[in-house]
Structures are given as C-alpha cells and as structure tokens.
Design a protein around this motif. Structure first.
Motif, PDB file in Angstrom:
ATOM      1  N   GLN A   1       0.844  -1.192   0.000  1.00 53.74           N
ATOM      2  CA  GLN A   1       0.000   0.000   0.000  1.00 53.74           C
ATOM      3  C   GLN A   1       0.880   1.243   0.000  1.00 53.74           C
ATOM      4  O   GLN A   1       1.913   1.293   0.668  1.00 53.74           O
ATOM      5  CB  GLN A   1      -0.911   0.012   1.223  1.00 53.74           C
TER       6      GLN A   1
ATOM      7  N   LYS B   1       0.661   5.844  -1.187  1.00 49.70           N
ATOM      8  CA  LYS B   1      -0.133   6.990  -1.637  1.00 49.70           C
ATOM      9  C   LYS B   1       0.744   7.837  -2.538  1.00 49.70           C
ATOM     10  O   LYS B   1       1.854   8.211  -2.159  1.00 49.70           O
ATOM     11  CB  LYS B   1      -0.599   7.810  -0.430  1.00 49.70           C
TER      12      LYS B   1
ATOM     13  N   PRO C   1      -0.821  13.945  -5.686  1.00 45.23           N
ATOM     14  CA  PRO C   1      -2.010  14.166  -6.515  1.00 45.23           C
ATOM     15  C   PRO C   1      -1.693  14.343  -8.006  1.00 45.23           C
ATOM     16  O   PRO C   1      -2.415  13.834  -8.867  1.00 45.23           O
ATOM     17  CB  PRO C   1      -2.631  15.439  -5.950  1.00 45.23           C
TER      18      PRO C   1
ATOM     19  N   ARG D   1      -7.354   1.177  -6.567  1.00 50.00           N
ATOM     20  CA  ARG D   1      -7.198   2.562  -6.119  1.00 50.00           C
ATOM     21  C   ARG D   1      -8.263   2.796  -5.059  1.00 50.00           C
ATOM     22  O   ARG D   1      -9.425   2.450  -5.244  1.00 50.00           O
ATOM     23  CB  ARG D   1      -7.380   3.546  -7.272  1.00 50.00           C
ATOM     24  N   LEU D   2      -7.868   3.385  -3.950  1.00 44.99           N
ATOM     25  CA  LEU D   2      -8.781   3.617  -2.838  1.00 44.99           C
ATOM     26  C   LEU D   2      -9.606   4.879  -3.071  1.00 44.99           C
ATOM     27  O   LEU D   2      -9.267   5.709  -3.928  1.00 44.99           O
ATOM     28  CB  LEU D   2      -7.994   3.709  -1.533  1.00 44.99           C
ATOM     29  N   PRO D   3     -10.688   5.052  -2.321  1.00 47.66           N
ATOM     30  CA  PRO D   3     -11.589   6.181  -2.535  1.00 47.66           C
ATOM     31  C   PRO D   3     -10.952   7.566  -2.452  1.00 47.66           C
ATOM     32  O   PRO D   3     -11.486   8.522  -3.021  1.00 47.66           O
ATOM     33  CB  PRO D   3     -12.653   6.014  -1.440  1.00 47.66           C
ATOM     34  N   ASP D   4      -9.815   7.715  -1.776  1.00 53.94           N
ATOM     35  CA  ASP D   4      -9.175   9.036  -1.706  1.00 53.94           C
ATOM     36  C   ASP D   4      -8.584   9.452  -3.055  1.00 53.94           C
ATOM     37  O   ASP D   4      -8.187  10.595  -3.243  1.00 53.94           O
ATOM     38  CB  ASP D   4      -8.122   9.103  -0.597  1.00 53.94           C
ATOM     39  N   GLY D   5      -8.514   8.501  -3.997  1.00 55.53           N
ATOM     40  CA  GLY D   5      -8.023   8.796  -5.337  1.00 55.53           C
ATOM     41  C   GLY D   5      -6.512   8.797  -5.478  1.00 55.53           C
ATOM     42  O   GLY D   5      -6.009   8.870  -6.587  1.00 55.53           O
ATOM     43  N   GLN D   6      -5.791   8.716  -4.386  1.00 53.19           N
ATOM     44  CA  GLN D   6      -4.329   8.768  -4.419  1.00 53.19           C
ATOM     45  C   GLN D   6      -3.660   7.512  -3.871  1.00 53.19           C
ATOM     46  O   GLN D   6      -2.494   7.281  -4.137  1.00 53.19           O
ATOM     47  CB  GLN D   6      -3.824   9.954  -3.592  1.00 53.19           C
ATOM     48  N   SER D   7      -4.398   6.736  -3.085  1.00 51.26           N
ATOM     49  CA  SER D   7      -3.827   5.549  -2.444  1.00 51.26           C
ATOM     50  C   SER D   7      -4.099   4.319  -3.290  1.00 51.26           C
ATOM     51  O   SER D   7      -5.174   4.177  -3.876  1.00 51.26           O
ATOM     52  CB  SER D   7      -4.413   5.350  -1.050  1.00 51.26           C
TER      53      SER D   7
ATOM     54  N   GLU E   1       3.654  10.110  -2.154  1.00 48.46           N
ATOM     55  CA  GLU E   1       3.509  11.018  -1.027  1.00 48.46           C
ATOM     56  C   GLU E   1       3.773  10.229   0.260  1.00 48.46           C
ATOM     57  O   GLU E   1       4.361  10.733   1.202  1.00 48.46           O
ATOM     58  CB  GLU E   1       2.088  11.584  -1.031  1.00 48.46           C
TER      59      GLU E   1
END
Length: 101
Positions: A6, A8, A11, A42-48, A82
């Motif tokens: 995992q 991140k 952006p 891809r997780l809901p935060d869009g970056q992870s 990140e």
C-alpha cells in the motif's frame, strides 16, 4: 507467498502511476506467468493504491519482478509517492475466488 503493498502517490502523479500499472497488466496478459495472481486497486481518496500479490512458484522466484513493465513501474515509484510503499506479508485464513488455485 501472499503480500499486500500500500502507498499513496502525489495528486499530480496519479495518472502516471495508473499508466505504469496498466502497462504491467498489459504485459502480464501477454506473458501469463504461471503461479502468479495479482490485483491492483485505487482507494476512494483517489491517491492511495493497494496491490495484492500471490506467487505460488515452487522455487520462490517472483515472475512479476522480471517483467520490464514492472521494472519501469518501480523505477520512479518513490518519486511519485507522497507516502512510501509498505509491504505486508499475509497469512491467508480463507478466501473466495481471490487466490484460488
């Protein structure tokens, strides 16, 4: 060997990361390495991102790491991130349709 990775990405690097990941899957579909199961989400935060990998090769060799597209994916991964990748070995308790043999 079953693992989850995992991380991140920054952006502004999400599209780059997805492009690298798609290239890995294109190569996997051509090479069809035996004993390898691999999925990326891809997780809901869009970056992870989460990568699930299962390698059942008896000699322990990981066919994923031999792919040129995967090497390209790894080449700049830390610069895209990140939060750096964290790899965790998994002990399977049970699954349905994910890592079927």
């Amino acid at each position: 060997m079953k693992r989850i990775v995992q991380y991140k990405v920054k952006p502004e690097r999400v599209a780059d990361n997805e492009r690298y990941v798609r290239a890995v899957y294109e190569e996997l579909h051509r090479a069809r390495p035996p004993g390898l199961r691999y999925a990326t989400f891809r997780l809901p935060d869009g970056q992870s991102f989460i990568h699930l990998v299962s390698n059942e090769e008896a000699d322990g060799a990981n066919p994923l790491t031999a792919l040129p597209a995967f090497k390209a994916f790894l080449a700049e991964l830390r610069e895209r991130c990140e939060t750096p990748p964290v790899t965790t070995d998994l002990e399977e308790i049970g699954s349905y349709g994910v890592f079927d043999r």
